[in-house]
Design an enzyme around this catalytic site. Structure first.
Site, PDB file in Angstrom:
ATOM      1  N   LYS A   1      34.621 -23.382  10.216  1.00  0.00           N
ATOM      2  CA  LYS A   1      34.372 -21.951  10.070  1.00  0.00           C
ATOM      3  C   LYS A   1      35.164 -21.243  11.159  1.00  0.00           C
ATOM      4  O   LYS A   1      34.928 -21.456  12.348  1.00  0.00           O
ATOM      5  CB  LYS A   1      32.885 -21.635  10.214  1.00  0.00           C
ATOM      6  CG  LYS A   1      32.575 -20.149  10.110  1.00  0.00           C
ATOM      7  CD  LYS A   1      31.132 -19.842  10.447  1.00  0.00           C
ATOM      8  CE  LYS A   1      30.886 -18.340  10.416  1.00  0.00           C
ATOM      9  NZ  LYS A   1      29.530 -17.991  10.909  1.00  0.00           N
TER      10      LYS A   1
ATOM     11  N   GLY B   1      23.183 -11.460  14.589  1.00  0.00           N
ATOM     12  CA  GLY B   1      21.900 -11.509  15.273  1.00  0.00           C
ATOM     13  C   GLY B   1      21.070 -10.240  15.176  1.00  0.00           C
ATOM     14  O   GLY B   1      19.999 -10.162  15.782  1.00  0.00           O
TER      15      GLY B   1
ATOM     16  N   ASN C   1      20.452 -17.509  10.578  1.00  0.00           N
ATOM     17  CA  ASN C   1      19.933 -18.229  11.728  1.00  0.00           C
ATOM     18  C   ASN C   1      18.830 -17.430  12.398  1.00  0.00           C
ATOM     19  O   ASN C   1      17.683 -17.837  12.431  1.00  0.00           O
ATOM     20  CB  ASN C   1      21.056 -18.537  12.734  1.00  0.00           C
ATOM     21  CG  ASN C   1      20.564 -19.259  13.967  1.00  0.00           C
ATOM     22  OD1 ASN C   1      20.053 -18.649  14.904  1.00  0.00           O
ATOM     23  ND2 ASN C   1      20.692 -20.578  13.972  1.00  0.00           N
ATOM     24  N   THR C   2      19.186 -16.262  12.921  1.00  0.00           N
ATOM     25  CA  THR C   2      18.247 -15.456  13.703  1.00  0.00           C
ATOM     26  C   THR C   2      16.983 -15.111  12.929  1.00  0.00           C
ATOM     27  O   THR C   2      15.879 -15.128  13.487  1.00  0.00           O
ATOM     28  CB  THR C   2      18.932 -14.165  14.193  1.00  0.00           C
ATOM     29  OG1 THR C   2      20.099 -14.514  14.938  1.00  0.00           O
ATOM     30  CG2 THR C   2      18.002 -13.344  15.066  1.00  0.00           C
TER      31      THR C   2
ATOM     32  N   GLY D   1      23.557 -11.159   9.993  1.00  0.00           N
ATOM     33  CA  GLY D   1      22.780  -9.941   9.848  1.00  0.00           C
ATOM     34  C   GLY D   1      21.663  -9.961   8.825  1.00  0.00           C
ATOM     35  O   GLY D   1      20.838  -9.052   8.803  1.00  0.00           O
TER      36      GLY D   1
END
Length: 256
Positions: free
Chosen positions: A96, A157, A205-206, A184
């Site tokens: 990535k 994030g 993730n976040t 996001g």
């Protein structure tokens, strides 16, 4: 019936959820794999250990594809060096590309990303570039050999959701490689909406890492992504621009 799978770099994936790098913990990785069904996990080559000095690689199951990222790179040359390092370390050919000069908003540098994608694709890498959703850049990335494009939904994030929805839709409509919505996404409902639009997959993730119940949130994301994909494949119903229309033909008798 043909099974609906995601193809990237000649590899078949049954899951359309990808765990992004960042707020890693053993609980998060286990939840992403077990509850969310993730078959791909990104890995920041420059930071493979958690704050507790645990090695992240010790917790990623062998059947999960590693997606090393070039986080920390500020130009194409540096991104290519990091990708080569990851391959030498045994992480495979997937990469990535992340190139960010801006430390405040962490927005990707689209110009340098195209350059890095070209160089890495020429070396046989399966390149998934993180990019700001711009049609011209996406087209250049495809020409450069990108296996997919990964537009941000909102700042990394932030959990702000689909702030760039209109531009992502343009990419989905116009680009011939998978569009993976990255960065996001803060709620399962937002992931579902992106999949209803025709996104090929979601990276998050976040949203999961900061949830009160990480395994439960991972499971919620899995269900939302699957529901959104099913709705997209089924074909969403039309939307009336104005007025209303009876769904029950018997309603007409009320006029008598």
């Amino acid at each position: 019936m043909t099974q609906d799978t995601l193809m990237l770099g000649g590899k078949e994936f049954h899951s359309r959820f990808i765990l992004g790098s960042g707020k890693y913990s053993l609980e998060l990785i286990q939840a992403a794999v077990n509850q969310a069904g993730a078959e791909m996990v990104t890995l920041a080559v420059r930071r493979t250990n958690t704050k507790d000095t645990e090695n992240i690689l010790d917790y990623i199951p062998e059947h999960v594809t590693l997606l090393p990222n070039t986080s920390g790179a500020r130009d194409a040359k540096e991104a290519v060096r990091i990708a080569r390092m990851a391959r030498e370390l045994g992480c495979g050919n997937f990469v990535k590309v992340e190139i960010m000069k801006d430390s405040k908003y962490l927005l990707p540098d689209n110009v340098e990303t195209v350059k890095a994608t070209q160089m890495l694709a020429d070396e046989g890498f399966v390149v998934l570039p993180y990019m700001y959703p711009d049609l011209y850049t996406a087209r250049d990335l495809v020409k450069a050999g990108a296996a997919a494009v990964m537009p941000l939904a909102s700042p990394i994030g932030s959990n702000q959701g689909l702030a760039t929805k209109a531009f992502i839709q343009i990419l989905i409509d116009e680009i011939d490689v998978p569009v993976i919505v990255d960065a996001g996404i803060g709620r399962p409902s937002q992931a579902c909406e992106a999949m209803e639009m025709g996104a090929a997959a979601i990276m998050a993730n976040t949203a999961i890492a900061t949830a009160r119940d990480i395994p439960a949130m991972a499971g919620a994301f899995k269900q939302a992504i699957e529901a959104g994909r099913s709705a997209y494949l089924a074909g969403l119903g039309r939307v009336l621009e104005r007025g209303a229309e009876a769904s029950d033909p018997l309603t007409g008798f009320l006029r008598d």
